[in-house]
Every structure is written in structure tokens, then in C-alpha cells.
Design a protein around this motif. Structure first.
Motif, PDB file in Angstrom:
ATOM      1  N   HIS A 160       0.836  -1.201   0.000  1.00 36.24           N
ATOM      2  CA  HIS A 160       0.000   0.000   0.000  1.00 36.24           C
ATOM      3  C   HIS A 160       0.873   1.253   0.000  1.00 36.24           C
TER       4      HIS A 160
ATOM      5  N   CYS B  96       1.106   5.079   0.913  1.00 41.31           N
ATOM      6  CA  CYS B  96       0.412   6.006   1.804  1.00 41.31           C
ATOM      7  C   CYS B  96       1.011   7.400   1.676  1.00 41.31           C
TER       8      CYS B  96
ATOM      9  N   ARG C 171      -9.019   3.356 -11.140  1.00 45.86           N
ATOM     10  CA  ARG C 171      -7.831   2.817 -10.481  1.00 45.86           C
ATOM     11  C   ARG C 171      -8.194   1.879  -9.337  1.00 45.86           C
ATOM     12  N   ARG C 172      -9.313   2.146  -8.664  1.00 45.22           N
ATOM     13  CA  ARG C 172      -9.734   1.329  -7.540  1.00 45.22           C
ATOM     14  C   ARG C 172     -10.512   0.107  -8.013  1.00 45.22           C
TER      15      ARG C 172
ATOM     16  N   GLY D  72      -4.175   3.441   2.462  1.00 44.87           N
ATOM     17  CA  GLY D  72      -3.790   2.659   1.296  1.00 44.87           C
ATOM     18  C   GLY D  72      -4.748   2.867   0.142  1.00 44.87           C
ATOM     19  N   ARG D  73      -6.028   3.067   0.474  1.00 46.12           N
ATOM     20  CA  ARG D  73      -7.025   3.293  -0.585  1.00 46.12           C
ATOM     21  C   ARG D  73      -6.789   4.626  -1.266  1.00 46.12           C
TER      22      ARG D  73
ATOM     23  N   GLY E 212      -3.896   6.068  -1.641  1.00 47.97           N
ATOM     24  CA  GLY E 212      -2.738   5.862  -2.509  1.00 47.97           C
ATOM     25  C   GLY E 212      -3.124   5.240  -3.834  1.00 47.97           C
ATOM     26  N   GLN E 213      -3.979   4.233  -3.777  1.00 46.92           N
ATOM     27  CA  GLN E 213      -4.395   3.580  -5.014  1.00 46.92           C
ATOM     28  C   GLN E 213      -5.312   4.485  -5.833  1.00 46.92           C
ATOM     29  N   ALA E 214      -6.240   5.183  -5.167  1.00 46.48           N
ATOM     30  CA  ALA E 214      -7.195   6.032  -5.883  1.00 46.48           C
ATOM     31  C   ALA E 214      -6.487   7.164  -6.619  1.00 46.48           C
TER      32      ALA E 214
ATOM     33  N   GLY F 148      -3.340   7.087  -7.578  1.00 45.92           N
ATOM     34  CA  GLY F 148      -2.283   6.581  -8.441  1.00 45.92           C
ATOM     35  C   GLY F 148      -0.892   6.921  -7.950  1.00 45.92           C
TER      36      GLY F 148
ATOM     37  N   THR G 251       2.872   6.506  -6.291  1.00 48.49           N
ATOM     38  CA  THR G 251       3.958   5.531  -6.220  1.00 48.49           C
ATOM     39  C   THR G 251       5.119   6.162  -5.456  1.00 48.49           C
TER      40      THR G 251
END
Length: 180
Positions: free
Chosen positions: A71, A73, A101-102, A116-117, A119-121, A123, A125
Motif C-alpha cells: 500500500h 500512503c 484505479r480502484r 492505502g485506498r 494511494g491507489q485512488a 495513483g 507511487t
DNA sequence: GTAGTGATCTTCT
DNA sequence: GAAGATCACTACG
């Protein structure tokens, strides 16, 4: 833009209710946590390493770390060695991109409810770590009015777990976990 | 509804 | 070798 060079608890409170926009996607920050320099729960506690180097950058630096191996963050660096973890977001801009992305519907309550969500939403890195909240890729817009806050202990840590350094928008839906 | 566990990488003991 | 600023999926009441 916000003044970043100040006490980390003040910064954590000031970020709740502010708008975060990353490359055209984002929304209102619902929940934050403060991590200080002299704080056993902070990544900076044992000094600078390759992983946490961005946390020692100037105020307003972006610090992204990899949690549990998977994840990403997002943190806002205040004074060197101090940072605010963004824990929950209410999606308002670029919702389609975040949902893609999610891999979920645009109206899902889980789009950005958790570090973590987010971070993914958005994009994120590790390549984003060390950038700046300077209004280009990463933008922070202060709230128009000071919102009502709720306070509680930080989530998922074992050291200094009793410090009430978690801040949320009072009454908001979409918090990563409820406040007592 | 709660409980357990896998994923996967960095750092510390 | 183990733990960690986490999340999602599964099994079971």
C-alpha cells in the motif's frame, strides 16, 4: 496554499477540511494523523534512511511510503522529520479516474476511505515521494471556514499508541474508522 | 456481524 | 526472523 512550517499538530488539524488535488483527482480531507520528530511511532524516530528521506525534506514536501509491502500512503511533511498522514478523503474531483484505479463504482464509500485506498485512488507511487505541494501535481487548498474536529488515538500503531494525534471532520461519512 | 489470514517489502533485532 | 502508520477476501455465527 497552506503554511507548512508550523507545529505538526497544528498542521494535522489545519489539513482536515482542506482540499487535496493530485494530478486532477482528489477531494476534501476527512481524516489525518500527526507524526512528530521525537515520536516512537514515526518513521523518522530512528533517523534518516533511504526509505524516509523525503520526510526530512523542507516543509511542504510529499512523503509516500510503502506499507506492508503493497500500500502506498501519502503524507504532508511539516518541519523536517515531521509529517501528517492523510487517512481519508471525500472524492470530489477526477472521481472517474479514481474509481477506475480502484476498480469500483464511482459512488462506492470505499474509494478513498483509508490511507492505502487513497494511494491507489490517486495513483501514487514511490516516485512521488520527494515532490512538493507547490500547486502543480500536488495541490492543497485551505478550507473556507474552520470545520469542527473530533480527536482520537492513532490507528494501527503499538508505540505511543495513547497520543490523541488523529483528527477527523466531525460527523463526516467516509472516515477510515469511527471516532469513539 | 466478527475473526482469521494472505499479499509483499523495508527495517530492525 | 519478525514486525509494521494496511486492505481485501474468506469462513463462520
Amino acid at each position: 496554499m497552506l503554511p507548512f512550517d508550523r507545529d505538526i499538530l497544528d498542521l494535522a488539524r489545519a489539513l482536515v477540511g482542506a482540499r487535496l488535488v493530485v494530478r486532477g483527482a482528489g477531494g476534501t480531507i476527512l481524516e489525518t494523523e500527526a507524526y512528530a520528530r521525537d515520536d516512537p511511532a514515526s518513521h523518522s524516530f530512528r533517523g534518516q534512511t533511504a526509505r524516509n528521506a523525503a520526510m526530512f525534506g523542507p516543509p511542504g514536501t510529499v512523503y509516500v511510503y510503502l506499507s506492508y509491502g503493497l500500500h502506498f500512503c501519502l503524507n504532508v511533511v511539516g518541519r523536517p522529520g515531521e509529517a501528517v498522514l492523510i487517512r481519508a478523503l471525500r472524492p470530489e474531483l477526477g472521481i472517474d479516474a479514481m474509481a477506475t484505479r480502484r476498480g469500483m463504482a464511482v459512488d462506492s464509500p470505499l474509494l478513498a476511505s483509508g490511507p492505502g485506498r487513497i494511494g491507489q485512488a490517486l495513483g501514487l507511487t514511490l516516485a512521488d515521494s520527494g515532490k512538493r505541494f507547490d500547486g502543480n501535481e500536488f495541490r492543497l487548498i485551505p478550507p473556507e471556514a474552520v470545520p469542527d474536529l473530533v480527536t482520537g488515538p492513532r490507528i494501527g500503531i503499538t508505540r505511543a499508541a495513547d497520543r490523541p494525534w488523529r483528527f477527523g471532520l466531525k460527523g463526516a461519512r467516509g472516515l477510515s474508522r469511527p471516532f469513539a
